[in-house]
Write a protein that holds these residues in place. Structure first.
Motif: not given
Length: 589
Positions: A80-81, A87
């Motif tokens: 996920k960012k 990231w």
């Protein structure tokens, strides 16, 4: 060489990248990133938000798409960012992972990546990610050129036995090593004991043999100042466009923009050599001899310094001076380039608003983000920094009887701050070193740097038998203080100069000028020019304008132009001492 801290990186395997081009016509690069020796439940990878040498947060991560990660046995890993450029990959106990992503690249400049069916220019800060906290880790890059391409040009060190594979000892070096992929025209020359590669993209009317000889002369003159060339190899990447310009310095390479058919004109060719000189001088000044803030870098945010007037301004002074020393500029030619710098500074209202040191500090929010009012609010650390270098050079020459000059300051600073300490300098340290070389105080120059005062140029120029003349002095040249542009048959106001009659009368940028004193103004503006030039200072003229579609009438008083026309002239009777110092300053070498 600028390197990141490597205290947390001990004998780790290199991060490996593979770059390919499945859809170059759509302007994409495919990136695979292999990371080994992973410990922990997750790993964060980041992309820089800016590229060194160009002081603007460019948000390179905006061009990334399709991010995914796999672990051992090709297991898909969750990711996920977590910030705009970070990231997080959850490792699930995998010690080795492969990350894949695509980068869109379609911005023509020397600082941004560009890909099409003809070639790929890869600006590393906007292409490669790094493991958070591991900038000191080594990297290996393999380029897979598109089937239509056959060459790779880069300053990165090639890996023996692996075609188009290169290595970097750390990510600072990787981010500082642009890559040209395609069918570029490549030629080489030796200078200052170092092999140089020139990779020409885009064609043009250049003469390779002439460039070999002339670029070598520039390199030799630059290396002579510092007494050594710090590289074992150097690469020029030159992008030739219909209309191109600019350059960006790197540790052992540079990227230059040029107009492909300007090589055959005298001014165009000399301008290109000046660009070569500018970026090459950066090998020492900025890439190694540098302000303290400029290395090691923080790639997440701005890196502020008040000393770009030294890093860029001094380099802007030396670029044309090196062209003069190599014999391409006559003395008159060179003095005209200095006069152009004076004009650029003194004819800019922002010179009275923004100190030079502040111009350096605010490069991130002002110089690289110009708007219609920039001419009124700021000054260029290139032009004005070059003039401060000129004043300092002449002052030191005079104080030492021609025995020492700015060359000696730059050479000693390079030795002291880079070779001995490998650290950036502070404002106080550079001033102290320069004063030690000069044997006198340089408070007067630094006062000009830190205030908006204009120099008394002739106080310095008299030492070399010259004086600065404003050829417009004493003349009342009618003017209202605007600059215009011709767009779609309309005459639009482009700039309103601070404290001019137009400024005081409320003329705005983007106003369409329709009529003056009852006569239609065409897109060329000739009628407006005729009325102003035939009028008298103090006369009032009636302007019909359109502003956001609304017709308005404004009354504007004709004022006097504040634009100077500057030239360097010899004093009537120069002394032997003045002649000696001038010869020392401007001699070919």
């Amino acid at each position: 060489m600028i390197t990141a801290s490597i205290s947390n990186v001990v004998a780790q395997a290199p991060v490996k990248f593979e770059i390919s081009f499945k859809e170059p016509q759509a302007h994409y690069a495919e990136v695979k990133m292999q990371i080994s020796d992973i410990k922990g439940a997750y790993i964060d990878v980041k992309m820089p938000v800016w590229t060194p040498g160009s002081y603007l947060v460019r948000e390179f991560s905006k061009n990334v798409e399709g991010f995914e990660a796999v672990g051992t046995d090709s297991r898909q890993l969750a990711s996920k960012k977590i910030t705009k450029n970070t990231w997080r990959v959850f490792t699930e106990k995998a010690s080795n992972i492969t990350i894949a992503y695509r980068v869109y690249a379609y911005e023509v400049s020397v600082r941004t990546s560009f890909i099409d069916q003809a070639h790929a220019f890869l600006s590393p800060a906007g292409l490669f990610m790094y493991v958070d906290g591991q900038l000191g880790r080594s990297a290996e890059v393999t380029i897979q050129p598109h089937d239509a391409w056959s060459r790779v040009s880069t300053g990165l060190e090639p890996v023996a036995g692996k075609q188009f594979t290169y290595t970097a000892p750390n990510f600072d070096v990787l981010f500082d090593s642009p890559i040209e992929v395609g069918n570029q025209d490549v030629f080489e020359f030796m200078a200052a004991g170092v092999p140089h590669e020139v990779a020409m993209y885009g064609g043009g009317n250049y003469d390779k043999e002439k460039l070999r000889n002339d670029m070598a002369l520039i390199v030799e003159r630059a290396a002579a100042i510092f007494g050594e060339n710090p590289n074992k190899r150097y690469v020029f990447i030159v992008h030739n466009y219909q209309s191109g310009g600019g350059g960006l310095e790197h540790l052992n390479s540079t990227v230059l923009g040029a107009s492909r058919f300007n090589y055959a004109t005298e001014n165009g060719y000399k301008s290109f050599l000046s660009l070569v000189a500018h970026e090459y001088f950066h090998l020492w000044n900025i890439k190694r001899l540098r302000p303290a803030a400029l290395g090691p870098f923080d790639y997440d945010k701005e890196n502020y310094t008040t000393n770009l007037w030294i890093g860029e301004g001094f380099t802007a002074y030396y670029d044309n001076l090196l062209v003069r020393r190599a014999g391409f500029y006559s003395e008159e030619d060179y003095l005209q380039t200095l006069a152009a710098d004076v004009s650029a500074v003194e004819n800019r209202p922002g010179n009275k608003v923004q100190p030079l040191s502040e111009s350096s500090f605010d490069a991130w929010i002002k110089y690289y983000r110009p708007d219609e009012n920039s001419i009124n609010t700021g000054v260029s650390y290139y032009n004005k920094g070059a003039l401060m270098a000129m004043l300092m050079d002449i002052k030191i020459l005079q104080a030492t009887g021609g025995e020492k000059g700015l060359d000696d300051v730059m050479r000693e600073a390079y030795t002291t701050f880079y070779k001995k300490r490998n650290q950036g300098f502070t404002d106080e340290e550079f001033k102290e070193l320069a004063e030690k070389i000069a044997g006198i105080s340089l408070d007067d120059v630094y006062q000009l740097v830190n205030t908006t005062n204009s120099p008394d140029y002739n106080k310095y120029l008299q030492h070399v038998g010259l004086e600065l003349i404003d050829l417009n002095a004493g003349y009342e040249i009618p003017d209202i203080g605007i600059k215009t542009s011709h767009t779609d048959g309309k005459l639009l106001v482009q700039t309103v100069l601070r404290d001019s009659e137009a400024w005081n009368s409320g003329i705005n940028v983007k106003d369409e000028l329709i009529a003056v004193n009852g006569y239609r103004i065409d897109g060329t503006g000739k009628e407006l020019d005729r009325v102003i030039q035939s009028g008298k200072v103090g006369d009032s003229v009636k302007l019909i304008i359109a502003r956001d579609g609304v017709i308005q009438e404004l009354s504007v008083v004709i004022g006097t132009s504040k634009i100077g026309k500057y030239s360097f002239m010899p004093v009537q009777e120069s002394s032997p001492e003045q002649q000696k110092l001038k010869a020392r300053w401007l001699a070919e070498r």
